[in-house]
Design a protein around this motif. Structure first.
Motif, PDB file in Angstrom:
ATOM      1  N   GLU A  26       0.826  -1.220   0.000  1.00 13.55           N
ATOM      2  CA  GLU A  26       0.000   0.000   0.000  1.00 13.55           C
ATOM      3  C   GLU A  26       0.851   1.257   0.000  1.00 13.55           C
ATOM      4  OE1 GLU A  26      -2.605  -0.489   3.356  1.00 13.55           O
ATOM      5  OE2 GLU A  26      -3.692  -2.130   2.377  1.00 13.55           O
ATOM      6  N   LYS A  27       2.026   1.214   0.600  1.00 14.27           N
ATOM      7  CA  LYS A  27       2.895   2.389   0.658  1.00 14.27           C
ATOM      8  C   LYS A  27       3.612   2.639  -0.665  1.00 14.27           C
ATOM      9  CE  LYS A  27       1.816   2.439   4.961  1.00 14.27           C
ATOM     10  NZ  LYS A  27       0.461   2.880   5.230  1.00 14.27           N
ATOM     11  N   TRP A  28       4.089   1.584  -1.306  1.00 17.29           N
ATOM     12  CA  TRP A  28       4.994   1.732  -2.443  1.00 17.29           C
ATOM     13  C   TRP A  28       4.424   1.269  -3.771  1.00 17.29           C
ATOM     14  CZ3 TRP A  28       8.700   4.839  -1.140  1.00 17.29           C
ATOM     15  CH2 TRP A  28       9.139   4.871   0.188  1.00 17.29           C
ATOM     16  N   GLY A  29       3.343   0.506  -3.765  1.00 13.25           N
ATOM     17  CA  GLY A  29       2.763   0.044  -5.011  1.00 13.25           C
ATOM     18  C   GLY A  29       3.494  -1.120  -5.662  1.00 13.25           C
ATOM     19  N   VAL A  30       4.519  -1.642  -5.000  1.00  9.21           N
ATOM     20  CA  VAL A  30       5.194  -2.843  -5.493  1.00  9.21           C
ATOM     21  C   VAL A  30       4.219  -4.003  -5.296  1.00  9.21           C
ATOM     22  CG1 VAL A  30       7.152  -4.395  -5.076  1.00  9.21           C
ATOM     23  CG2 VAL A  30       7.478  -1.910  -4.968  1.00  9.21           C
ATOM     24  N   PRO A  31       4.149  -4.928  -6.241  1.00 14.52           N
ATOM     25  CA  PRO A  31       3.172  -6.019  -6.106  1.00 14.52           C
ATOM     26  C   PRO A  31       3.273  -6.763  -4.771  1.00 14.52           C
ATOM     27  CG  PRO A  31       4.136  -6.045  -8.294  1.00 14.52           C
ATOM     28  CD  PRO A  31       4.906  -5.025  -7.490  1.00 14.52           C
ATOM     29  N   LEU A  32       2.122  -7.069  -4.232  1.00 17.59           N
ATOM     30  CA  LEU A  32       2.028  -7.793  -2.965  1.00 17.59           C
ATOM     31  C   LEU A  32       2.852  -9.064  -3.005  1.00 17.59           C
ATOM     32  CD1 LEU A  32       0.696  -8.156  -0.151  1.00 17.59           C
ATOM     33  CD2 LEU A  32      -1.203  -9.281  -1.341  1.00 17.59           C
ATOM     34  N   GLU A  33       2.774  -9.810  -4.097  1.00 18.12           N
ATOM     35  CA  GLU A  33       3.514 -11.072  -4.215  1.00 18.12           C
ATOM     36  C   GLU A  33       5.016 -10.870  -4.096  1.00 18.12           C
ATOM     37  OE1 GLU A  33       2.962 -14.379  -4.144  1.00 18.12           O
ATOM     38  OE2 GLU A  33       0.913 -13.803  -3.654  1.00 18.12           O
ATOM     39  N   ALA A  34       5.529  -9.743  -4.580  1.00 15.89           N
ATOM     40  CA  ALA A  34       6.966  -9.479  -4.480  1.00 15.89           C
ATOM     41  C   ALA A  34       7.375  -9.376  -3.012  1.00 15.89           C
ATOM     42  CB  ALA A  34       7.336  -8.206  -5.231  1.00 15.89           C
ATOM     43  N   TYR A  35       6.561  -8.698  -2.205  1.00 16.28           N
ATOM     44  CA  TYR A  35       6.860  -8.618  -0.770  1.00 16.28           C
ATOM     45  C   TYR A  35       6.726  -9.984  -0.105  1.00 16.28           C
ATOM     46  CZ  TYR A  35       7.035  -3.549  -1.006  1.00 16.28           C
ATOM     47  OH  TYR A  35       7.387  -2.268  -1.309  1.00 16.28           O
ATOM     48  N   LEU A  36       5.664 -10.710  -0.436  1.00 15.54           N
ATOM     49  CA  LEU A  36       5.480 -12.035   0.165  1.00 15.54           C
ATOM     50  C   LEU A  36       6.646 -12.953  -0.181  1.00 15.54           C
ATOM     51  CD1 LEU A  36       1.670 -12.525  -0.472  1.00 15.54           C
ATOM     52  CD2 LEU A  36       2.782 -12.223   1.760  1.00 15.54           C
ATOM     53  N   ASP A  37       7.085 -12.929  -1.432  1.00 17.98           N
ATOM     54  CA  ASP A  37       8.220 -13.759  -1.847  1.00 17.98           C
ATOM     55  C   ASP A  37       9.488 -13.378  -1.099  1.00 17.98           C
ATOM     56  OD1 ASP A  37       6.577 -15.108  -3.615  1.00 17.98           O
ATOM     57  OD2 ASP A  37       7.323 -14.043  -5.399  1.00 17.98           O
ATOM     58  N   SER A  38       9.748 -12.073  -0.982  1.00 22.34           N
ATOM     59  CA  SER A  38      10.955 -11.622  -0.306  1.00 22.34           C
ATOM     60  C   SER A  38      10.922 -11.965   1.182  1.00 22.34           C
ATOM     61  CB  SER A  38      11.144 -10.115  -0.495  1.00 22.34           C
ATOM     62  OG  SER A  38      12.382  -9.699   0.036  1.00 22.34           O
ATOM     63  N   LEU A  39       9.771 -11.843   1.800  1.00 18.78           N
ATOM     64  CA  LEU A  39       9.637 -12.196   3.221  1.00 18.78           C
ATOM     65  C   LEU A  39       9.863 -13.692   3.435  1.00 18.78           C
ATOM     66  CD1 LEU A  39       6.708  -9.801   3.890  1.00 18.78           C
ATOM     67  CD2 LEU A  39       8.714  -9.928   5.385  1.00 18.78           C
ATOM     68  N   ARG A  40       9.363 -14.514   2.517  1.00 17.17           N
ATOM     69  CA  ARG A  40       9.603 -15.962   2.600  1.00 17.17           C
ATOM     70  C   ARG A  40      11.083 -16.267   2.396  1.00 17.17           C
ATOM     71  NH1 ARG A  40       5.251 -16.485  -1.245  1.00 17.17           N
ATOM     72  NH2 ARG A  40       3.340 -16.327  -0.061  1.00 17.17           N
ATOM     73  N   GLU A  41      11.687 -15.628   1.403  1.00 16.90           N
ATOM     74  CA  GLU A  41      13.113 -15.830   1.130  1.00 16.90           C
ATOM     75  C   GLU A  41      13.961 -15.412   2.337  1.00 16.90           C
ATOM     76  OE1 GLU A  41      16.565 -14.213  -1.908  1.00 16.90           O
ATOM     77  OE2 GLU A  41      14.467 -13.884  -2.447  1.00 16.90           O
ATOM     78  N   ALA A  42      13.564 -14.355   3.004  1.00 15.65           N
ATOM     79  CA  ALA A  42      14.299 -13.870   4.176  1.00 15.65           C
ATOM     80  C   ALA A  42      14.325 -14.919   5.286  1.00 15.65           C
ATOM     81  CB  ALA A  42      13.679 -12.570   4.690  1.00 15.65           C
ATOM     82  N   ARG A  43      13.221 -15.624   5.472  1.00 15.55           N
ATOM     83  CA  ARG A  43      13.170 -16.649   6.518  1.00 15.55           C
ATOM     84  C   ARG A  43      14.139 -17.788   6.238  1.00 15.55           C
ATOM     85  NH1 ARG A  43       7.660 -15.437   6.382  1.00 15.55           N
ATOM     86  NH2 ARG A  43       7.142 -17.310   5.208  1.00 15.55           N
ATOM     87  N   GLU A  44      14.463 -18.023   4.964  1.00 14.75           N
ATOM     88  CA  GLU A  44      15.372 -19.104   4.579  1.00 14.75           C
ATOM     89  C   GLU A  44      16.821 -18.646   4.467  1.00 14.75           C
ATOM     90  OE1 GLU A  44      13.657 -20.473   0.940  1.00 14.75           O
ATOM     91  OE2 GLU A  44      11.757 -20.994   1.908  1.00 14.75           O
ATOM     92  N   SER A  45      17.054 -17.354   4.458  1.00 18.72           N
ATOM     93  CA  SER A  45      18.394 -16.808   4.237  1.00 18.72           C
ATOM     94  C   SER A  45      19.283 -16.955   5.470  1.00 18.72           C
ATOM     95  CB  SER A  45      18.296 -15.323   3.866  1.00 18.72           C
ATOM     96  OG  SER A  45      19.583 -14.762   3.788  1.00 18.72           O
ATOM     97  N   THR A  46      20.524 -17.262   5.230  1.00 12.40           N
ATOM     98  CA  THR A  46      21.521 -17.288   6.319  1.00 12.40           C
ATOM     99  C   THR A  46      22.489 -16.118   6.188  1.00 12.40           C
ATOM    100  OG1 THR A  46      22.952 -18.731   5.017  1.00 12.40           O
ATOM    101  CG2 THR A  46      21.406 -19.798   6.552  1.00 12.40           C
ATOM    102  N   THR A  47      22.333 -15.329   5.132  1.00 16.71           N
ATOM    103  CA  THR A  47      23.278 -14.240   4.859  1.00 16.71           C
ATOM    104  C   THR A  47      22.850 -12.902   5.437  1.00 16.71           C
ATOM    105  OG1 THR A  47      22.222 -13.595   2.778  1.00 16.71           O
ATOM    106  CG2 THR A  47      23.912 -15.337   2.676  1.00 16.71           C
ATOM    107  N   GLY A  48      21.591 -12.772   5.831  1.00  8.83           N
ATOM    108  CA  GLY A  48      21.096 -11.489   6.306  1.00  8.83           C
ATOM    109  C   GLY A  48      20.411 -10.680   5.223  1.00  8.83           C
ATOM    110  N   VAL A  49      20.382 -11.208   3.994  1.00 16.77           N
ATOM    111  CA  VAL A  49      19.738 -10.536   2.872  1.00 16.77           C
ATOM    112  C   VAL A  49      18.942 -11.572   2.103  1.00 16.77           C
ATOM    113  CG1 VAL A  49      20.116  -9.190   0.773  1.00 16.77           C
ATOM    114  CG2 VAL A  49      21.669  -8.903   2.723  1.00 16.77           C
TER     115      VAL A  49
END
Length: 155
Positions: A26-49
């Motif tokens: 809602e703030k940036w207009g980036v597709p919702l799925e892009a945020y959901l994907d990045s949040l899921r990827e973050a949970r699996e990341s060991t690098t901090g990014v």
């Protein structure tokens, strides 16, 4: 007032994933799925990014947040990682929340051995007051030009 302990690493709060993704969308207009994907990827990341952080008010509503991603829609892939989507709800501005988040995330990156962080913005005065330095101009994926700021993350 708020302090570091009030900042939630969303990797540790998967129950907030959908609400946070919607809030950022809602703030940036980036597709919702892009945020959901990045949040899921973050949970699996060991690098901090990637990584995502939020501050909630007393009622549990998201009032501020930001992310750390490899690239924030620009062509300088060598300038990574990027702090992105820095946002504080209007009612909560001018209380130090963005600065608190920025300082927190640079410390977290340093703990992961990441020495440099970058961000794209047109809010130059604010970021300079927060200790970020203008680094270069970069071509955005959409063809425009953006100011890139840098911060050394060492503690």
């Amino acid at each position: 007032m708020f302090c570091d302990k009030d900042i939630l690493n969303l990797n540790q709060h998967p129950e907030l994933t959908r609400n946070y993704a919607q809030w950022q969308h809602e703030k940036w207009g980036v597709p919702l799925e892009a945020y959901l994907d990045s949040l899921r990827e973050a949970r699996e990341s060991t690098t901090g990014v990637p990584a995502w952080y939020a501050i909630l008010d007393e009622a549990g509503h998201i009032i501020a947040g930001l992310g750390v991603i490899e690239n924030d829609f620009h062509k300088r892939k060598d300038l990574a990682p990027n702090v992105c989507a820095v946002y504080v709800d209007e009612h909560w501005r001018k209380q130090g929340l963005a600065r608190l988040l920025l300082n927190h995330v640079t410390r977290e990156l340093a703990k992961k051995g990441i020495c440099d962080a970058y961000l794209l913005t047109d809010h130059q005065d604010f970021y300079e007051h927060c200790g970020w330095e203008f680094f270069t101009m970069a071509e955005e994926d959409n063809g425009g030009q953006a100011r890139v700021y840098h911060k050394h993350t060492a503690i």
